[in-house]
Design a protein around this motif. Structure first.
Motif, PDB file in Angstrom:
ATOM      1  N   GLY A 236       0.695  -1.007   0.179  1.00 38.78           N
ATOM      2  CA  GLY A 236       0.059  -0.124  -0.414  1.00 38.78           C
ATOM      3  C   GLY A 236       0.568   1.523  -0.191  1.00 38.78           C
ATOM      4  O   GLY A 236       0.585   2.216  -0.381  1.00 38.78           O
ATOM      5  N   ILE A 237       2.145   0.869   0.559  1.00 38.85           N
ATOM      6  CA  ILE A 237       3.145   2.354   1.060  1.00 38.85           C
ATOM      7  C   ILE A 237       3.395   2.463  -0.761  1.00 38.85           C
ATOM      8  O   ILE A 237       3.501   3.729  -0.657  1.00 38.85           O
ATOM      9  N   LYS A 238       3.850   1.208  -1.422  1.00 37.19           N
ATOM     10  CA  LYS A 238       4.160   1.439  -2.918  1.00 37.19           C
ATOM     11  C   LYS A 238       3.197   2.176  -3.615  1.00 37.19           C
ATOM     12  O   LYS A 238       3.455   3.065  -4.209  1.00 37.19           O
ATOM     13  N   ALA A 239       2.299   1.913  -3.294  1.00 34.80           N
ATOM     14  CA  ALA A 239       1.172   2.182  -3.780  1.00 34.80           C
ATOM     15  C   ALA A 239       1.039   3.965  -3.932  1.00 34.80           C
ATOM     16  O   ALA A 239       0.803   4.679  -5.012  1.00 34.80           O
ATOM     17  N   LEU A 240       0.864   3.833  -3.066  1.00 39.03           N
ATOM     18  CA  LEU A 240       0.767   5.350  -2.426  1.00 39.03           C
ATOM     19  C   LEU A 240       2.464   6.296  -2.593  1.00 39.03           C
ATOM     20  O   LEU A 240       2.431   7.211  -4.027  1.00 39.03           O
ATOM     21  N   VAL A 241       3.031   6.030  -2.463  1.00 43.17           N
ATOM     22  CA  VAL A 241       4.858   6.712  -4.019  1.00 43.17           C
ATOM     23  C   VAL A 241       4.322   6.733  -4.955  1.00 43.17           C
ATOM     24  O   VAL A 241       4.870   7.539  -5.386  1.00 43.17           O
ATOM     25  N   ASP A 242       3.918   5.614  -5.818  1.00 44.79           N
ATOM     26  CA  ASP A 242       4.184   5.418  -7.386  1.00 44.79           C
ATOM     27  C   ASP A 242       2.565   6.644  -7.625  1.00 44.79           C
ATOM     28  O   ASP A 242       3.181   6.882  -8.902  1.00 44.79           O
ATOM     29  N   MET A 243       2.038   7.095  -6.751  1.00 44.05           N
ATOM     30  CA  MET A 243       0.829   7.487  -7.114  1.00 44.05           C
ATOM     31  C   MET A 243       1.343   8.882  -7.965  1.00 44.05           C
ATOM     32  O   MET A 243       2.278   9.387  -7.598  1.00 44.05           O
ATOM     33  N   GLU A 244       0.445   9.687  -8.645  1.00 43.55           N
ATOM     34  CA  GLU A 244       0.606  10.751  -9.380  1.00 43.55           C
ATOM     35  C   GLU A 244       0.475  11.902  -8.135  1.00 43.55           C
ATOM     36  O   GLU A 244      -0.459  11.563  -7.581  1.00 43.55           O
ATOM     37  N   LYS A 245       1.301  12.990  -8.381  1.00 46.57           N
ATOM     38  CA  LYS A 245       1.310  13.945  -7.242  1.00 46.57           C
ATOM     39  C   LYS A 245      -0.065  14.845  -7.247  1.00 46.57           C
ATOM     40  O   LYS A 245      -0.997  14.975  -7.991  1.00 46.57           O
ATOM     41  N   GLY A 246      -0.024  15.348  -5.880  1.00 44.23           N
ATOM     42  CA  GLY A 246      -2.001  15.780  -6.191  1.00 44.23           C
ATOM     43  C   GLY A 246      -3.255  14.551  -5.987  1.00 44.23           C
ATOM     44  O   GLY A 246      -3.875  14.919  -5.542  1.00 44.23           O
ATOM     45  N   ALA A 247      -2.825  13.400  -6.411  1.00 39.47           N
ATOM     46  CA  ALA A 247      -4.085  12.413  -6.515  1.00 39.47           C
ATOM     47  C   ALA A 247      -4.394  11.532  -5.103  1.00 39.47           C
ATOM     48  O   ALA A 247      -4.893  10.940  -4.723  1.00 39.47           O
ATOM     49  N   ARG A 248      -2.570  11.678  -4.418  1.00 35.61           N
ATOM     50  CA  ARG A 248      -2.872  10.962  -2.423  1.00 35.61           C
ATOM     51  C   ARG A 248      -3.739  11.836  -1.793  1.00 35.61           C
ATOM     52  O   ARG A 248      -3.749  12.525  -1.276  1.00 35.61           O
ATOM     53  N   PRO A 249      -4.575  10.959  -1.427  1.00 31.74           N
ATOM     54  CA  PRO A 249      -5.649  11.064  -0.559  1.00 31.74           C
ATOM     55  C   PRO A 249      -5.389  11.825   1.023  1.00 31.74           C
ATOM     56  O   PRO A 249      -4.090  11.241   1.297  1.00 31.74           O
ATOM     57  N   LEU A 250      -5.753  12.094   1.491  1.00 34.06           N
ATOM     58  CA  LEU A 250      -5.042  12.652   3.416  1.00 34.06           C
ATOM     59  C   LEU A 250      -5.330  11.384   4.489  1.00 34.06           C
ATOM     60  O   LEU A 250      -3.964  10.953   4.712  1.00 34.06           O
ATOM     61  N   ARG A 251      -5.688  10.152   3.885  1.00 29.67           N
ATOM     62  CA  ARG A 251      -6.019   9.192   4.713  1.00 29.67           C
ATOM     63  C   ARG A 251      -6.204   8.001   4.178  1.00 29.67           C
ATOM     64  O   ARG A 251      -7.071   8.180   2.652  1.00 29.67           O
ATOM     65  N   TYR A 252      -5.654   7.316   4.001  1.00 29.58           N
ATOM     66  CA  TYR A 252      -5.908   5.655   3.160  1.00 29.58           C
ATOM     67  C   TYR A 252      -5.546   4.581   3.741  1.00 29.58           C
ATOM     68  O   TYR A 252      -4.458   3.810   4.345  1.00 29.58           O
ATOM     69  N   PRO A 253      -7.134   3.883   4.383  1.00 26.44           N
ATOM     70  CA  PRO A 253      -7.046   2.507   5.089  1.00 26.44           C
ATOM     71  C   PRO A 253      -6.317   1.995   4.409  1.00 26.44           C
ATOM     72  O   PRO A 253      -6.716   1.353   3.429  1.00 26.44           O
ATOM     73  N   LEU A 254      -6.605   0.789   5.325  1.00 28.36           N
ATOM     74  CA  LEU A 254      -5.948  -0.462   5.154  1.00 28.36           C
ATOM     75  C   LEU A 254      -6.368  -1.447   6.070  1.00 28.36           C
ATOM     76  O   LEU A 254      -4.762  -2.111   6.286  1.00 28.36           O
ATOM     77  N   ASP A 255      -7.003  -1.821   5.719  1.00 27.84           N
ATOM     78  CA  ASP A 255      -8.110  -3.217   7.089  1.00 27.84           C
ATOM     79  C   ASP A 255      -9.246  -3.681   5.953  1.00 27.84           C
ATOM     80  O   ASP A 255     -10.331  -3.077   6.204  1.00 27.84           O
ATOM     81  N   ALA A 256      -8.488  -5.254   6.000  1.00 25.54           N
ATOM     82  CA  ALA A 256      -9.778  -6.392   5.713  1.00 25.54           C
ATOM     83  C   ALA A 256     -10.662  -5.935   6.883  1.00 25.54           C
ATOM     84  O   ALA A 256     -11.480  -6.205   6.296  1.00 25.54           O
ATOM     85  N   ILE A 257     -10.538  -5.970   7.926  1.00 25.05           N
ATOM     86  CA  ILE A 257     -11.303  -6.228   9.111  1.00 25.05           C
ATOM     87  C   ILE A 257     -12.408  -5.331   8.881  1.00 25.05           C
ATOM     88  O   ILE A 257     -13.193  -6.350   9.218  1.00 25.05           O
ATOM     89  N   ALA A 258     -11.990  -3.931   8.454  1.00 27.19           N
ATOM     90  CA  ALA A 258     -13.033  -2.855   9.221  1.00 27.19           C
ATOM     91  C   ALA A 258     -14.127  -3.444   7.817  1.00 27.19           C
ATOM     92  O   ALA A 258     -14.709  -3.193   7.812  1.00 27.19           O
ATOM     93  N   GLN A 259     -13.280  -4.045   6.530  1.00 25.44           N
ATOM     94  CA  GLN A 259     -15.108  -4.267   5.453  1.00 25.44           C
ATOM     95  C   GLN A 259     -15.431  -3.138   5.075  1.00 25.44           C
ATOM     96  O   GLN A 259     -16.599  -3.276   4.885  1.00 25.44           O
ATOM     97  N   GLY A 260     -14.827  -1.923   4.935  1.00 19.28           N
ATOM     98  CA  GLY A 260     -15.088  -0.707   4.326  1.00 19.28           C
ATOM     99  C   GLY A 260     -15.499   0.563   5.134  1.00 19.28           C
ATOM    100  O   GLY A 260     -15.914   1.136   4.628  1.00 19.28           O
ATOM    101  N   THR A 261     -15.672  -0.017   6.632  1.00 16.88           N
ATOM    102  CA  THR A 261     -16.765   1.031   7.475  1.00 16.88           C
ATOM    103  C   THR A 261     -15.202   2.115   7.765  1.00 16.88           C
ATOM    104  O   THR A 261     -15.782   3.172   8.156  1.00 16.88           O
ATOM    105  N   ASP A 262     -14.466   1.857   8.110  1.00 15.57           N
ATOM    106  CA  ASP A 262     -13.024   3.063   7.748  1.00 15.57           C
ATOM    107  C   ASP A 262     -13.531   4.035   6.846  1.00 15.57           C
ATOM    108  O   ASP A 262     -13.496   5.248   7.364  1.00 15.57           O
ATOM    109  N   GLN A 263     -13.170   3.355   6.083  1.00 14.28           N
ATOM    110  CA  GLN A 263     -13.569   4.628   4.581  1.00 14.28           C
ATOM    111  C   GLN A 263     -14.962   4.833   4.731  1.00 14.28           C
ATOM    112  O   GLN A 263     -14.916   6.479   4.379  1.00 14.28           O
ATOM    113  N   GLU A 264     -15.771   4.706   5.005  1.00 15.38           N
ATOM    114  CA  GLU A 264     -17.263   4.683   5.187  1.00 15.38           C
ATOM    115  C   GLU A 264     -16.743   5.879   6.217  1.00 15.38           C
ATOM    116  O   GLU A 264     -17.376   6.742   6.117  1.00 15.38           O
ATOM    117  N   PHE A 265     -16.322   5.760   7.747  1.00 15.49           N
ATOM    118  CA  PHE A 265     -16.030   6.833   8.824  1.00 15.49           C
ATOM    119  C   PHE A 265     -15.701   7.970   7.889  1.00 15.49           C
ATOM    120  O   PHE A 265     -15.663   9.291   8.506  1.00 15.49           O
TER     121      PHE A 265
END
Length: 284
Positions: A236-265
């Motif tokens: 996931g960190i590699k993906a952030l490093v590779d992202m285009e400048k300006g496209a990176r989000p402030l928060r980038y959750p990586l938690d399968a257990i949350a099943q999307g509720t972290d991004q919802e929050f």
């Protein structure tokens, strides 16, 4: 394009995996850790043998150590393109059971540690008018978990710091990202974290040991159920490093257990924050 990347806390877990992953991708990785000639000598030597990795001594809990390390890094490499604040500790116990010194120890690494590295690298990033800082946080940074209050408090503080400084650094094109992680089998809780140190206090809490044990069993069962692999964070960190400048989000959750509720929050919080701030005439 190859970047100069500094990573804290690379002696194990996410830090070590991230260093190896980014180095294999061709980046110049500076892997920092404590005790490179002591308890971490074996892993320091192991990383130093990998292509594209240089190991540098740095203790994020010590200002002189951080300043010395970055002084060397900036002199040798000229600039730092990416800083990854990974070093951290955890701990368990009732909140009352921690002394003030216990709280301070937690904050020295989890909060003041990133503040120190930010202060060490920002002058050069501002001069270059570019940079990326990625901060490892926790999946529960949106709410508190019992028996982990000092740890959670330090991560709440870090989240607040990241969110505020991101607004301050926009004019310099410096991006900031928080990576709220779920529970992964990194052994972090077994490596000398800061547990409650007022030993007489837990006795006043009924069934404390049982409840703490149940919490641990719940975490472990979820790790097993969702097959949580620490490499997910490195990728996931590699993906952030590779992202285009300006496209990176402030928060980038990586938690399968949350099943999307972290991004919802995160999404809901962002919307409410903007509405609230607008009432004060702020666009943040």
């Amino acid at each position: 394009m190859s970047k100069v990347i500094v990573i804290t806390g690379t002696s194990s877990g996410f830090g070590k995996l991230t260093a190896l992953t980014l180095a294999a991708d061709g980046h110049a990785v500076v892997a920092t850790m404590r005790d490179t000639e002591g308890k971490n000598k074996d892993v320091a030597d192991e990383l130093a043998k990998a292509d594209n990795i240089e190991v540098v001594e740095m203790d994020v809990a010590q200002s002189l150590s951080v300043d010395t390390a970055f002084g060397y890094i900036l002199k040798k490499y000229g600039s730092v393109d990416v800083l990854i604040n990974n070093a951290g500790v955890t701990g368990f116990g009732v909140a009352e059971g921690y002394s003030i010194e216990g709280y301070k120890k937690m904050f020295e690494i989890n909060f003041y540690g990133p503040v120190r590295t930010y202060q060490a690298v920002l002058p050069s990033m501002r001069a270059a008018r570019q940079g990326l800082v990625i901060n490892l946080s926790t999946g529960a940074s949106g709410f508190a978990v019992p028996y982990m209050v000092p740890y959670m408090a330090s991560k709440f503080a870090l989240e607040t710091f990241i969110e505020g400084i991101d607004s301050e650094l926009r004019d310099f094109n410096i991006e900031n990202v928080s990576v709220p992680c779920g529970v992964y089998p990194t052994g972090m809780g077994e490596k000398g974290g800061f547990n409650a140190d007022r030993e007489d206090i837990p006795a006043g809490y009924p069934d404390f040991e049982q409840r703490l044990g149940d919490l641990g069993k719940t975490f472990y069962s979820k790790v097993e159920e969702f097959k949580m692999d620490p490499q997910t964070i490195a990728d996931g960190i590699k993906a952030l490093v590779d992202m285009e400048k300006g496209a990176r989000p402030l928060r980038y959750p990586l938690d399968a257990i949350a099943q999307g509720t972290d991004q919802e929050f995160i999404t809901a919080k962002r919307k409410i924050k903007r509405k609230w701030a607008s009432k004060y005439g702020m666009d943040i």
